[in-house]
Design a protein around this motif. Structure first.
Motif, PDB file in Angstrom:
ATOM      1  N   GLU A 102      33.005  42.883  51.226  1.00 17.40           N
ATOM      2  CA  GLU A 102      32.017  42.790  51.937  1.00 17.40           C
ATOM      3  C   GLU A 102      31.246  41.424  51.789  1.00 17.40           C
ATOM      4  OE1 GLU A 102      29.400  46.141  50.590  1.00 17.40           O
ATOM      5  OE2 GLU A 102      30.414  47.373  52.034  1.00 17.40           O
ATOM      6  N   PHE A 103      32.062  40.346  51.537  1.00 21.67           N
ATOM      7  CA  PHE A 103      31.477  39.158  51.368  1.00 21.67           C
ATOM      8  C   PHE A 103      31.824  38.044  52.509  1.00 21.67           C
ATOM      9  CE2 PHE A 103      31.888  40.708  47.064  1.00 21.67           C
ATOM     10  CZ  PHE A 103      30.754  40.530  46.851  1.00 21.67           C
ATOM     11  N   LEU A 104      31.095  36.894  52.744  1.00 22.96           N
ATOM     12  CA  LEU A 104      31.524  36.106  53.648  1.00 22.96           C
ATOM     13  C   LEU A 104      31.852  34.831  52.845  1.00 22.96           C
ATOM     14  CD1 LEU A 104      29.072  36.365  56.496  1.00 22.96           C
ATOM     15  CD2 LEU A 104      31.352  37.041  56.411  1.00 22.96           C
ATOM     16  N   PRO A 105      32.897  34.145  53.325  1.00 22.31           N
ATOM     17  CA  PRO A 105      33.667  34.215  54.406  1.00 22.31           C
ATOM     18  C   PRO A 105      34.814  35.199  54.151  1.00 22.31           C
ATOM     19  CG  PRO A 105      34.378  32.265  53.320  1.00 22.31           C
ATOM     20  CD  PRO A 105      33.253  32.617  52.595  1.00 22.31           C
ATOM     21  N   ILE A 106      35.334  35.867  55.296  1.00 26.08           N
ATOM     22  CA  ILE A 106      36.391  36.780  54.974  1.00 26.08           C
ATOM     23  C   ILE A 106      37.582  35.838  55.031  1.00 26.08           C
ATOM     24  CG2 ILE A 106      37.829  38.381  56.260  1.00 26.08           C
ATOM     25  CD1 ILE A 106      35.085  39.539  57.292  1.00 26.08           C
ATOM     26  N   PRO A 107      38.457  36.272  54.243  1.00 26.88           N
ATOM     27  CA  PRO A 107      39.879  35.196  54.017  1.00 26.88           C
ATOM     28  C   PRO A 107      40.551  35.465  55.489  1.00 26.88           C
ATOM     29  CG  PRO A 107      40.132  37.125  52.786  1.00 26.88           C
ATOM     30  CD  PRO A 107      38.530  37.193  52.994  1.00 26.88           C
ATOM     31  N   GLN A 108      41.413  34.523  55.572  1.00 24.31           N
ATOM     32  CA  GLN A 108      42.376  34.230  56.702  1.00 24.31           C
ATOM     33  C   GLN A 108      43.874  35.088  56.265  1.00 24.31           C
ATOM     34  OE1 GLN A 108      41.282  33.623  59.725  1.00 24.31           O
ATOM     35  NE2 GLN A 108      39.202  33.789  58.734  1.00 24.31           N
ATOM     36  N   VAL A 109      44.553  35.512  57.186  1.00 26.10           N
ATOM     37  CA  VAL A 109      45.786  35.882  56.969  1.00 26.10           C
ATOM     38  C   VAL A 109      46.544  34.762  56.381  1.00 26.10           C
ATOM     39  CG1 VAL A 109      47.930  36.880  57.869  1.00 26.10           C
ATOM     40  CG2 VAL A 109      45.668  38.024  58.463  1.00 26.10           C
ATOM     41  N   GLY A 110      47.304  34.877  55.386  1.00 26.22           N
ATOM     42  CA  GLY A 110      48.300  33.849  54.914  1.00 26.22           C
ATOM     43  C   GLY A 110      47.618  32.887  53.950  1.00 26.22           C
ATOM     44  N   GLU A 111      46.276  33.142  53.718  1.00 26.94           N
ATOM     45  CA  GLU A 111      45.396  32.385  52.790  1.00 26.94           C
ATOM     46  C   GLU A 111      45.968  32.778  51.355  1.00 26.94           C
ATOM     47  OE1 GLU A 111      40.744  31.494  51.545  1.00 26.94           O
ATOM     48  OE2 GLU A 111      41.343  32.464  53.521  1.00 26.94           O
ATOM     49  N   THR A 112      46.148  31.494  50.361  1.00 23.06           N
ATOM     50  CA  THR A 112      46.097  32.178  48.981  1.00 23.06           C
ATOM     51  C   THR A 112      44.878  32.149  48.149  1.00 23.06           C
ATOM     52  OG1 THR A 112      48.226  30.969  48.926  1.00 23.06           O
ATOM     53  CG2 THR A 112      47.090  31.531  46.849  1.00 23.06           C
ATOM     54  N   VAL A 113      44.502  33.193  47.523  1.00 18.12           N
ATOM     55  CA  VAL A 113      43.124  33.658  46.675  1.00 18.12           C
ATOM     56  C   VAL A 113      43.337  33.669  45.305  1.00 18.12           C
ATOM     57  CG1 VAL A 113      41.993  34.443  48.896  1.00 18.12           C
ATOM     58  CG2 VAL A 113      43.367  36.057  47.343  1.00 18.12           C
ATOM     59  N   THR A 114      42.328  33.680  44.622  1.00 15.43           N
ATOM     60  CA  THR A 114      42.429  33.955  43.149  1.00 15.43           C
ATOM     61  C   THR A 114      42.313  35.310  42.989  1.00 15.43           C
ATOM     62  OG1 THR A 114      41.706  31.813  42.845  1.00 15.43           O
ATOM     63  CG2 THR A 114      41.596  33.264  40.845  1.00 15.43           C
ATOM     64  N   ALA A 115      43.154  36.054  42.345  1.00  9.24           N
ATOM     65  CA  ALA A 115      43.238  37.252  42.072  1.00  9.24           C
ATOM     66  C   ALA A 115      42.272  37.481  40.701  1.00  9.24           C
ATOM     67  CB  ALA A 115      44.363  38.083  41.620  1.00  9.24           C
ATOM     68  N   ILE A 116      41.475  38.560  40.881  1.00  6.98           N
ATOM     69  CA  ILE A 116      40.345  38.725  39.851  1.00  6.98           C
ATOM     70  C   ILE A 116      40.619  40.183  39.390  1.00  6.98           C
ATOM     71  CG2 ILE A 116      38.045  38.998  39.414  1.00  6.98           C
ATOM     72  CD1 ILE A 116      38.670  35.955  40.234  1.00  6.98           C
ATOM     73  N   ASN A 117      40.542  40.578  38.013  1.00  9.05           N
ATOM     74  CA  ASN A 117      40.691  41.753  37.316  1.00  9.05           C
ATOM     75  C   ASN A 117      39.070  42.463  37.185  1.00  9.05           C
ATOM     76  OD1 ASN A 117      39.076  40.530  35.024  1.00  9.05           O
ATOM     77  ND2 ASN A 117      41.112  40.778  33.932  1.00  9.05           N
ATOM     78  N   ARG A 118      39.313  43.513  36.705  1.00  6.72           N
ATOM     79  CA  ARG A 118      37.800  44.324  36.501  1.00  6.72           C
ATOM     80  C   ARG A 118      36.817  43.570  35.798  1.00  6.72           C
ATOM     81  NH1 ARG A 118      42.291  47.622  36.214  1.00  6.72           N
ATOM     82  NH2 ARG A 118      42.729  49.201  37.489  1.00  6.72           N
ATOM     83  N   ALA A 119      37.191  42.810  34.883  1.00  7.83           N
ATOM     84  CA  ALA A 119      36.455  42.149  33.841  1.00  7.83           C
ATOM     85  C   ALA A 119      36.119  40.753  34.735  1.00  7.83           C
ATOM     86  CB  ALA A 119      36.984  41.695  32.571  1.00  7.83           C
ATOM     87  N   GLY A 120      36.348  40.388  35.787  1.00 10.83           N
ATOM     88  CA  GLY A 120      35.962  39.281  36.650  1.00 10.83           C
ATOM     89  C   GLY A 120      36.626  38.083  36.099  1.00 10.83           C
ATOM     90  N   GLN A 121      37.873  38.271  35.478  1.00 13.35           N
ATOM     91  CA  GLN A 121      38.596  37.280  34.957  1.00 13.35           C
ATOM     92  C   GLN A 121      39.821  36.868  35.968  1.00 13.35           C
ATOM     93  OE1 GLN A 121      39.684  39.205  31.541  1.00 13.35           O
ATOM     94  NE2 GLN A 121      38.277  38.112  30.371  1.00 13.35           N
ATOM     95  N   ALA A 122      40.137  35.404  36.466  1.00  9.15           N
ATOM     96  CA  ALA A 122      41.072  35.055  37.136  1.00  9.15           C
ATOM     97  C   ALA A 122      42.388  35.859  36.443  1.00  9.15           C
ATOM     98  CB  ALA A 122      41.316  33.672  37.342  1.00  9.15           C
ATOM     99  N   VAL A 123      43.387  36.153  37.182  1.00  8.04           N
ATOM    100  CA  VAL A 123      44.696  36.731  36.685  1.00  8.04           C
ATOM    101  C   VAL A 123      46.090  36.208  37.413  1.00  8.04           C
ATOM    102  CG1 VAL A 123      43.690  38.791  35.392  1.00  8.04           C
ATOM    103  CG2 VAL A 123      44.428  38.922  37.783  1.00  8.04           C
ATOM    104  N   GLY A 124      45.681  35.503  38.377  1.00  7.87           N
ATOM    105  CA  GLY A 124      47.020  35.031  39.020  1.00  7.87           C
ATOM    106  C   GLY A 124      46.104  34.600  40.507  1.00  7.87           C
ATOM    107  N   GLU A 125      47.377  34.370  41.382  1.00  8.89           N
ATOM    108  CA  GLU A 125      47.281  34.148  42.922  1.00  8.89           C
ATOM    109  C   GLU A 125      47.542  35.588  43.622  1.00  8.89           C
ATOM    110  OE1 GLU A 125      49.010  30.354  43.848  1.00  8.89           O
ATOM    111  OE2 GLU A 125      46.987  29.310  43.391  1.00  8.89           O
ATOM    112  N   ALA A 126      47.240  35.279  44.866  1.00 11.27           N
ATOM    113  CA  ALA A 126      47.592  36.387  45.695  1.00 11.27           C
ATOM    114  C   ALA A 126      47.354  35.889  46.998  1.00 11.27           C
ATOM    115  CB  ALA A 126      46.561  37.642  45.545  1.00 11.27           C
ATOM    116  N   ARG A 127      48.424  36.516  47.986  1.00  9.41           N
ATOM    117  CA  ARG A 127      48.390  36.176  49.364  1.00  9.41           C
ATOM    118  C   ARG A 127      47.834  37.101  50.132  1.00  9.41           C
ATOM    119  NH1 ARG A 127      52.834  37.588  52.312  1.00  9.41           N
ATOM    120  NH2 ARG A 127      53.979  37.888  50.204  1.00  9.41           N
ATOM    121  N   VAL A 128      46.658  36.602  51.257  1.00 15.63           N
ATOM    122  CA  VAL A 128      46.349  37.667  52.011  1.00 15.63           C
ATOM    123  C   VAL A 128      47.150  37.980  53.098  1.00 15.63           C
ATOM    124  CG1 VAL A 128      44.445  37.944  53.675  1.00 15.63           C
ATOM    125  CG2 VAL A 128      43.949  36.445  51.623  1.00 15.63           C
TER     126      VAL A 128
END
Length: 164
Positions: A102-128
Motif C-alpha cells: 500500500e505504498f507509493l511508488p508501486i514497483p514496475q515489472v522487471g524491477e529489482t527490489v530489496t527483499a525485507i524480512n519480518r524484522a525489517g532487515q534486508a535479506v537479499g534482492e527480489a525481482r518484480v
C-alpha cells in the motif's frame, strides 16, 4: 517476542505454515495474523472456502491448505496486510512470494527490489514479476516477487531501490 517488538517468534511462524507436501503442490496462502482481534474479511473473500469459518470474530484465521489454490483474493481484503501467498514451484531456483503493498511508488515489472524480512532487515534482492492493482483490490496492490527459494519463508516486504 511478538508482544514486545512486533516480530513473531519461530514458534509463532511454525503454527501458520503449510506442510512441505502442500508447498510442493503450488501457490498457497499463509495468514501471519498473530493476534486475536475482531476481524474476518479474509473469510468472506475466499471463494474456495479455504479460510475456515470463525466461531468468534476475535479468533485468528485458520487456512485449510488443501482447499487453498493460492489465488490471493484474501490478501487485499486483509486490513493488517498479514496474508501472503508463496509458490515454491515457481522455478528451479526461485520461489514466488505475493505481497500486499500500500505504498507509493508501486514497483514496475522487471524491477529489482530489496527483499525485507519480518524484522525489517534486508535479506537479499527480489525481482518484480507482476503487479496486480485493480479497483476490486481497494488500493492494495499485490506485488509478485521472485526470490531465492531459501528466502521464500523470510521475505515479507520489500523496498524499492530509488524514489521515482
Amino acid at each position: 517476542m511478538l508482544a514486545q517488538n512486533g516480530i513473531p517468534t519461530p514458534e509463532d511462524i511454525a503454527e501458520v505454515l503449510p506442510p512441505a507436501e502442500r508447498l510442493a503442490k503450488g501457490p498457497v496462502a499463509i495468514a501471519e495474523c498473530f493476534q486475536n482481534i475482531p476481524c474476518d474479511p479474509c473469510y468472506h473473500s475466499c471463494k474456495q472456502g479455504a479460510i475456515k469459518e470463525f466461531t468468534d470474530i476475535n479468533q485468528r484465521p485458520q487456512i485449510d491448505f488443501d482447499k487453498c489454490n493460492g489465488c490471493g483474493s484474501c490478501m487485499s481484503r486483509c486490513p493488517g496486510l498479514a496474508i501472503f501467498v508463496v509458490d515454491a514451484t515457481f522455478s528451479e531456483q526461485e520461489a514466488l512470494v505475493k505481497i500486499p503493498y500500500e505504498f507509493l511508488p508501486i514497483p514496475q515489472v522487471g524491477e529489482t527490489v530489496t527483499a525485507i524480512n519480518r524484522a525489517g532487515q534486508a535479506v537479499g534482492e527480489a525481482r518484480v514479476v507482476k503487479v496486480q492493482n485493480s479497483k476490486v483490490q481497494d488500493r492494495t496492490a499485490v506485488v509478485w516477487l521472485a526470490v531465492a527459494k531459501d528466502l521464500m519463508m523470510e521475505v515479507r516486504h520489500f523496498k524499492t531501490k530509488e524514489v521515482r
